[in-house]
Design a protein around this motif. Structure first.
Motif, mmCIF file in Angstrom:
data_model
loop_
_atom_site.group_PDB
_atom_site.id
_atom_site.type_symbol
_atom_site.label_atom_id
_atom_site.label_comp_id
_atom_site.label_asym_id
_atom_site.label_seq_id
_atom_site.Cartn_x
_atom_site.Cartn_y
_atom_site.Cartn_z
ATOM 1 N N TYR A 2 21.946 17.174 2.763
ATOM 2 C CA TYR A 2 21.307 18.212 3.487
ATOM 3 C C TYR A 2 19.763 17.767 3.294
ATOM 4 O O TYR A 2 19.090 18.093 2.358
ATOM 5 C CB TYR A 2 21.405 19.689 3.400
ATOM 6 C CG TYR A 2 20.822 20.551 4.561
ATOM 7 C CD1 TYR A 2 21.376 20.799 5.523
ATOM 8 C CD2 TYR A 2 19.594 21.057 4.269
ATOM 9 C CE1 TYR A 2 21.163 21.628 6.458
ATOM 10 C CE2 TYR A 2 19.125 22.050 5.008
ATOM 11 C CZ TYR A 2 19.741 22.326 6.321
ATOM 12 O OH TYR A 2 19.263 23.015 7.382
ATOM 13 N N ILE A 55 15.412 17.715 3.600
ATOM 14 C CA ILE A 55 14.266 18.568 4.374
ATOM 15 C C ILE A 55 13.209 17.567 3.949
ATOM 16 O O ILE A 55 13.000 17.164 2.946
ATOM 17 C CB ILE A 55 14.163 19.894 3.344
ATOM 18 C CG1 ILE A 55 15.570 20.745 3.585
ATOM 19 C CG2 ILE A 55 13.077 20.719 3.967
ATOM 20 C CD1 ILE A 55 15.761 21.342 4.965
ATOM 21 N N LYS A 102 18.190 24.621 9.374
ATOM 22 C CA LYS A 102 16.697 24.253 9.241
ATOM 23 C C LYS A 102 15.864 24.757 10.462
ATOM 24 O O LYS A 102 16.370 24.833 11.646
ATOM 25 C CB LYS A 102 16.939 22.640 9.236
ATOM 26 C CG LYS A 102 15.912 21.841 8.984
ATOM 27 C CD LYS A 102 15.996 20.462 9.169
ATOM 28 C CE LYS A 102 17.104 19.716 8.156
ATOM 29 N NZ LYS A 102 17.065 18.451 8.359
ATOM 30 N N THR A 103 14.675 25.033 10.085
ATOM 31 C CA THR A 103 13.583 25.532 10.879
ATOM 32 C C THR A 103 12.544 24.403 10.701
ATOM 33 O O THR A 103 11.995 23.969 9.883
ATOM 34 C CB THR A 103 13.093 26.596 10.497
ATOM 35 O OG1 THR A 103 14.130 27.828 10.530
ATOM 36 C CG2 THR A 103 11.943 27.586 11.493
ATOM 37 N N GLU A 104 12.120 23.819 11.876
ATOM 38 C CA GLU A 104 11.075 22.868 12.152
ATOM 39 C C GLU A 104 9.714 23.695 12.463
ATOM 40 O O GLU A 104 9.803 24.495 13.250
ATOM 41 C CB GLU A 104 11.346 21.871 13.154
ATOM 42 C CG GLU A 104 12.523 20.707 12.666
ATOM 43 C CD GLU A 104 12.944 20.044 13.525
ATOM 44 O OE1 GLU A 104 12.337 19.739 14.804
ATOM 45 O OE2 GLU A 104 13.937 19.497 13.153
ATOM 46 N N SER A 114 9.947 31.254 4.450
ATOM 47 C CA SER A 114 10.518 29.803 3.991
ATOM 48 C C SER A 114 10.603 29.930 2.433
ATOM 49 O O SER A 114 10.784 28.778 2.120
ATOM 50 C CB SER A 114 9.149 28.897 4.297
ATOM 51 O OG SER A 114 7.886 29.721 3.752
ATOM 52 N N ASP A 138 9.946 20.902 7.781
ATOM 53 C CA ASP A 138 11.383 21.536 7.925
ATOM 54 C C ASP A 138 11.304 22.517 6.613
ATOM 55 O O ASP A 138 10.778 22.315 5.780
ATOM 56 C CB ASP A 138 12.434 20.840 7.845
ATOM 57 C CG ASP A 138 12.340 19.470 8.917
ATOM 58 O OD1 ASP A 138 11.979 19.532 9.819
ATOM 59 O OD2 ASP A 138 13.235 18.408 8.246
ATOM 60 N N TYR A 139 12.054 23.665 6.931
ATOM 61 C CA TYR A 139 12.379 24.591 5.640
ATOM 62 C C TYR A 139 13.841 25.298 5.948
ATOM 63 O O TYR A 139 14.303 25.157 6.997
ATOM 64 C CB TYR A 139 11.111 25.283 5.320
ATOM 65 C CG TYR A 139 11.108 26.598 6.279
ATOM 66 C CD1 TYR A 139 12.196 27.728 6.307
ATOM 67 C CD2 TYR A 139 10.387 26.622 7.479
ATOM 68 C CE1 TYR A 139 12.090 28.855 6.976
ATOM 69 C CE2 TYR A 139 10.172 27.583 8.141
ATOM 70 C CZ TYR A 139 10.930 28.582 8.207
ATOM 71 O OH TYR A 139 10.758 29.752 8.889
ATOM 72 N N VAL A 140 14.326 25.693 4.937
ATOM 73 C CA VAL A 140 15.976 26.121 5.209
ATOM 74 C C VAL A 140 15.632 27.496 4.353
ATOM 75 O O VAL A 140 15.105 27.567 3.279
ATOM 76 C CB VAL A 140 16.863 25.260 4.668
ATOM 77 C CG1 VAL A 140 16.867 24.968 3.120
ATOM 78 C CG2 VAL A 140 18.183 25.827 4.973
#
Length: 185
Positions: free
Chosen positions: A27, A29, A77-79, A104, A156-158
């Protein structure tokens, strides 16, 4: 002229970011920033299998990519694309009831540890921020990066306890600090 500069940067960014330290396992990032005036990285050593960082003050850019060992199974994942003005506005919303970094950086203990460590920094620069975090957090197997920029960032962050993207303001400086437990498999 600014639009042309932005389009050229995005083209180079897309090409570079798409080929920067990644594979089909794990994964990943990533983050790219423009207008970089300071940067530093620490924690685990750089290794193209799971932790990459490239920064250049001459071009004002920084790229980073991590293979994160997620603590949970649902790593959504958030972009995001953010300007410095947006980051400052976001950070300034902090109050006793709400932490702007909670989305985040979901681990409240890690968020508090980062905040406390940042209050111990003796100089406003990324190297000092990273060194202070490495010494105070004691998280083996984690990567820590700091970027100070004055234009914009794509990242990106998760929402996972093993990843944290933390924005902080100290004096006139705004830092984006990213921490990740690395998947070294």
């Amino acid at each position: 002229m600014k639009l042309l500069k932005l389009l050229c940067f995005l083209f180079v960014l897309g090409f570079t970011y798409g080929n920067f330290c990644t594979d089909d396992t794990g994964y990943w990032i990533g983050s790219v920033a423009a207008g970089v005036s300071d940067f530093s990285y620490g924690g685990s050593r750089l290794n193209t299998k799971y932790y990459c960082f490239e920064g250049c003050l001459n071009t004002g850019t920084a790229l980073q990519n991590y293979k994160v060992e997620l603590s949970g199974k649902n790593g959504t994942k958030t972009e995001r694309a953010r300007t410095l003005t947006e980051i400052i506005a976001h950070v300034s919303k902090s109050n006793d009831n709400w932490d702007p970094n909670a989305d985040s950086c979901v681990d409240p203990v890690l968020r508090q540890d980062v905040k406390s460590a940042l209050q111990k920094t003796t100089q406003n620069n990324c190297k000092n921020v990273v060194n202070t975090l490495v010494l105070n957090l004691n998280r083996p197997g984690w990567a820590i990066t700091c970027i100070q920029h004055n234009e914009f960032a794509l990242d990106d962050y998760v929402a996972d306890f093993n990843f944290c993207s933390y924005d902080a303001q100290s004096g006139n400086s705004v830092y984006t600090i990213r921490l990740a437990k690395l998947d070294m498999s």
